[in-house]
Design a protein around this motif. Structure first.
Motif, PDB file in Angstrom:
ATOM      1  N   ASP A  40       0.833  -1.216   0.000  1.00 56.17           N
ATOM      2  CA  ASP A  40       0.000   0.000   0.000  1.00 56.17           C
ATOM      3  C   ASP A  40       0.860   1.255   0.000  1.00 56.17           C
ATOM      4  O   ASP A  40       0.592   2.212  -0.738  1.00 56.17           O
ATOM      5  CB  ASP A  40      -0.924  -0.001   1.226  1.00 56.17           C
ATOM      6  CG  ASP A  40      -2.018  -1.050   1.109  1.00 56.17           C
ATOM      7  OD1 ASP A  40      -2.277  -1.494  -0.034  1.00 56.17           O
ATOM      8  OD2 ASP A  40      -2.598  -1.431   2.143  1.00 56.17           O
TER       9      ASP A  40
ATOM     10  N   ARG B 102      -3.643   9.354   2.435  1.00 55.49           N
ATOM     11  CA  ARG B 102      -4.295   8.734   3.596  1.00 55.49           C
ATOM     12  C   ARG B 102      -5.302   9.726   4.191  1.00 55.49           C
ATOM     13  O   ARG B 102      -4.942  10.597   4.978  1.00 55.49           O
ATOM     14  CB  ARG B 102      -3.246   8.324   4.639  1.00 55.49           C
ATOM     15  CG  ARG B 102      -2.327   7.209   4.154  1.00 55.49           C
ATOM     16  CD  ARG B 102      -1.456   6.673   5.285  1.00 55.49           C
ATOM     17  NE  ARG B 102      -0.517   7.691   5.749  1.00 55.49           N
ATOM     18  CZ  ARG B 102       0.673   7.905   5.202  1.00 55.49           C
ATOM     19  NH1 ARG B 102       1.051   7.192   4.161  1.00 55.49           N
ATOM     20  NH2 ARG B 102       1.484   8.824   5.670  1.00 55.49           N
TER      21      ARG B 102
ATOM     22  N   ARG C 273      -8.475   2.626   6.767  1.00 55.49           N
ATOM     23  CA  ARG C 273      -7.095   2.746   7.233  1.00 55.49           C
ATOM     24  C   ARG C 273      -6.900   4.108   7.902  1.00 55.49           C
ATOM     25  O   ARG C 273      -7.645   5.061   7.629  1.00 55.49           O
ATOM     26  CB  ARG C 273      -6.125   2.599   6.049  1.00 55.49           C
ATOM     27  CG  ARG C 273      -6.258   3.663   4.985  1.00 55.49           C
ATOM     28  CD  ARG C 273      -5.178   3.498   3.942  1.00 55.49           C
ATOM     29  NE  ARG C 273      -5.302   4.504   2.894  1.00 55.49           N
ATOM     30  CZ  ARG C 273      -4.361   4.748   1.986  1.00 55.49           C
ATOM     31  NH1 ARG C 273      -3.247   4.040   1.998  1.00 55.49           N
ATOM     32  NH2 ARG C 273      -4.540   5.667   1.065  1.00 55.49           N
TER      33      ARG C 273
END
Length: 285
Positions: free
Chosen positions: A7, A30, A51
């Motif tokens: 990732d 993110r 996440r």
């Protein structure tokens, strides 16, 4: 890159395609986002399994094509009725930046809106990342380094470079200084007969040159730092230039009167004092 998890590796690849001085190069991928068609309850479930975000204060709302349509503070999300659609409580319109936005434009947006983060969208208005306030602080430190470099020719990272490389970085500024000095000498040479007759004028030439350089350095420092950190936008540029011009004239008047007065007291020649004062006013302005 090979040592990163898949990732993180993919995120690094995405960011490397953008210029480091743009929003695309500064952003992180993110962030927290949810579709506009889900309920608050469903959005909470999606966020629990998402996440971690680099800035967990906002949730970004996107449509079915991934386009940014709204923002929602987490606090507001958790206080809303869980049966309500996310689109009904999201804030609109959205303040964001394009991936191509420059560092100065990003800093200007943060100075204007005081957000903790800003969403970054591509040319199709799709959400691709966010720029956090920490990213901006780092960008401002880089901008301050640019100011130092622009003012002195010395790179703030010079200590990390080899001796010859550091020397090459300073040579352009030294060359320009020499060229400027030779130009001044050429102008002085055109008036050598006047200087021969009025030697006292030669005594004041260093003051005229030194004041012009000093005030010029102050103005360049203010201009570079204001533009690099986004304190002056493109729309304010005209007013900024006029203000700096007025400051130059006022400082020139002060310096010209002061030196002219000193010359008058020294040599008792009003015409000479007026000439030197006018030279300083023109030089500084």
């Amino acid at each position: 890159v090979k040592n990163l998890d898949p990732d993180m590796r993919e995120e690094v690849r995405k960011l490397m395609q953008f210029d480091r001085g743009t929003a695309g190069g500064l952003m992180t991928t993110r962030y927290l986002s949810v579709p506009q068609a889900v309920t608050i309850a469903r959005a909470e479930e999606m966020l629990r399994s998402a996440r971690p975000s680099d800035q967990a204060s906002y949730v970004y709302v996107v449509d079915t094509f991934g386009r940014l349509v709204g923002t929602l503070p987490l606090r507001k999300l958790f206080l809303a009725d869980r049966r309500t659609l996310i689109d009904e409580v999201a804030s609109k319109p959205v303040v964001g930046v394009r991936v191509s936005a420059t560092r100065a434009e990003i800093i200007e947006h943060f100075n204007q809106h005081h957000y903790l983060s800003l969403p970054v969208v591509d040319e199709k208005e799709r959400l691709v990342g966010i720029v956090t306030f920490d990213d901006v602080k780092e960008a401002m430190r880089a901008a301050e380094g640019d100011v130092v470099h622009g003012m002195t020719g010395a790179d703030p990272r010079e200590a990390l470079r080899a001796t010859l490389a550091a020397t090459r970085g300073r040579l352009p500024w030294a060359t320009v200084t020499i060229a400027g000095g030779l130009a001044c000498a050429l102008i002085a040479g055109l008036f050598q007969h006047t200087l021969r007759d009025l030697v006292v004028l030669g005594i004041f030439i260093p003051i005229v040159l030194a004041l012009g350089e000093s005030i010029g350095s102050q103005t360049v420092s203010v201009a570079l730092s204001s533009l690099a950190t986004g304190r002056v936008s493109r729309g304010q540029l005209r007013a900024f230039v006029l203000k700096e011009l007025m400051i130059g004239v006022l400082v020139g008047l002060y310096c010209g009167l002061l030196v002219a007065g000193a010359s008058l007291l020294w040599h008792g020649n009003p015409k000479l004092g007026l000439l030197i004062g006018a030279a300083i006013l023109i030089s500084v302005s």
